[in-house]
Write an enzyme that holds these catalytic residues in place. Structure first.
Site, PDB file in Angstrom:
ATOM      1  N   ASP A 207       0.838  -1.207   0.000  1.00 38.90           N
ATOM      2  CA  ASP A 207       0.000   0.000   0.000  1.00 38.90           C
ATOM      3  C   ASP A 207       0.868   1.250   0.000  1.00 38.90           C
ATOM      4  OD1 ASP A 207      -2.176  -1.670   0.214  1.00 38.90           O
ATOM      5  OD2 ASP A 207      -2.286  -1.510   2.407  1.00 38.90           O
TER       6      ASP A 207
HETATM    7  N1  URA Z   1      -1.240  -5.950   3.900  1.00 43.54           N
HETATM    8  C1  URA Z   1      -1.747  -4.702   3.894  1.00 43.54           C
HETATM    9  O1  URA Z   1      -2.789  -4.448   4.448  1.00 43.54           O
HETATM   10  N2  URA Z   1      -1.045  -3.750   3.253  1.00 43.54           N
HETATM   11  C2  URA Z   1       0.133  -3.970   2.634  1.00 43.54           C
HETATM   12  O2  URA Z   1       0.735  -3.045   2.082  1.00 43.54           O
HETATM   13  C3  URA Z   1       0.648  -5.269   2.653  1.00 43.54           C
HETATM   14  C4  URA Z   1      -0.055  -6.246   3.288  1.00 43.54           C
END
Ligand code: URA
Length: 231
Positions: A101
């Site tokens: 993310d």
């Molecule tokens: N899980 C999440 O919620 N975000 C990420 O970036 C990676 C794994």
């Protein structure tokens, strides 16, 4: 084939300006002749040497990036900065393996080897991903067990069993799947909220703590050996 400076970047993992510098310093030869034109177009049968060492062109490259927050995991984006802007390579098929993310930090693998990309993401391979998770509230022992055993995050199936241990006031969560926003949704399902997330490992690859956020490097021979089952 490609420009001489680009060829040096590909073979040695140097930046384009470093490649230009090497050429200017007369350290690069074609056969036995020093070349000083960075824009020279390398031909198939040219023997290129750096400091008299013959260079071999690698078909694929593999980069480990310590992703900082604030960058999207995408090849391009109209509005936001992408992780690709953080690496100084000019291969056109490079793409991130999986995604983190925008606010997640840590290990991101980037390659132009589409097969590796596919294999490391394949659900059947169960590649482990370990995250350092900081939460808004304490994670109780009961929540830890729920995260370990699998938890309903609103998909058709609960999450698969995961590893979960305490790390100071944070937790280390190792999952084998890669569902959308999985870690955040797992914590949300326990009534908590993730305030900081960092990926520490991806399969056999570990985050190199000497890389500051935003820094990247090529995988070492040993690291490449460790992922050979996915190549
Ligand atoms: N899980 C999440 O919620 N975000 C990420 O970036 C990676 C794994």
């Amino acid at each position: 084939m490609m420009r001489l400076d680009g060829y040096l970047c590909s073979c040695k993992g140097v930046t384009r300006s470093e490649a230009k510098k090497l050429i200017k310093e007369k350290r690069v030869k074609i056969g036995d002749t020093v070349v000083n034109d960075s824009s020279y177009h390398v031909k198939e049968d040219d023997i290129i040497k750096l400091d008299d060492e013959i260079l071999t062109y690698e078909e694929y490259i593999y980069i480990i990036l310590n992703k900082p927050a604030g960058y999207v995991t995408a090849r391009n984006d109209e509005r936001q900065s992408t992780v690709m802007e953080l690496i100084d390579e000019d291969r056109k098929n490079l793409s991130p393996v999986g995604r983190l993310d925008i606010d997640t930090e840590g290990l991101l693998l980037i390659t132009d080897n589409g097969k590796l990309n596919h294999n490391m993401l394949s659900p059947s391979k169960h590649v482990d991903k370990c995250y350092l998770v900081r939460c808004a509230r304490d994670v109780s022992d009961e929540d830890m067990n729920a995260l370990r055993n699998g938890i309903d995050i609103g998909d058709d199936k609960p999450t698969l069993p995961a590893k979960c241990e305490r790390f100071g006031s944070d937790i280390l969560l190792t999952i084998h799947e890669g569902r959308f926003h999985q870690v955040k949704r797992m914590l949300l399902a326990t009534g908590n909220e993730v305030v900081y997330l960092k990926r520490l490992s991806f399969g056999p690859l570990k985050l190199d703590e000497s890389l500051r956020p935003g820094e990247s490097r090529r995988l070492t021979k040993e690291e490449l050996g460790s992922i050979k089952d996915y190549l």
